[in-house]
Design a protein around this motif. Structure first.
Motif: not given
Length: 125
Positions: A12, A15, A123-125
């Motif tokens: 995320q 991180d 990488v996610s929100s």
């Protein structure tokens, strides 16, 4: 020279992640090793590099202060510590090595003769 990149994954935003690049070769400590990344639909771009025989480092502006490159000559491995990850860091990350790079080519893909297979960082929100 053979390179094996590992450590990618799905995280995320905010991180951290650490990539590793294991390199074969008896003169590892003299190699300049770089990390590049390629996002979908974009050119492969320079991220960071570490010189051999001294370990001077150089970073692309978007990752300065967030990413740290280091090397362990005893393990023939270069690491990329990525902190405060952003969605725009999503890419396939490649490590590359050069036994005798010209300083002016250190940010260029053409400066590196040997490449690893890449490891995906998402990488996610």
């Amino acid at each position: 020279v053979q390179l094996q990149a590992s450590g990618g994954g799905l995280v995320q935003a905010g991180d951290s992640l650490r990539l590793s690049c294991a390199i074969s070769g008896r003169t590892f400590r003299s190699y300049t090793v770089g990390w590049f990344r390629q996002a979908p639909g974009k050119e492969r771009e320079f991220v960071t590099a570490i010189r051999g025989n001294g370990g001077a480092t150089i970073y692309a502006e978007p990752v300065k202060g967030r990413f740290t490159i280091s090397r362990d000559n005893a393990k023939n491995t270069v690491y990329l510590q990525m902190n405060s990850l952003r969605i725009e860091d999503t890419a396939v990350y490649y490590c590359a090595a050069s036994a005798s790079i010209i300083l002016s080519n250190i940010r260029s893909r053409n400066g590196y003769a040997s490449w690893g297979q890449g490891t995906q960082v998402t990488v996610s929100s």
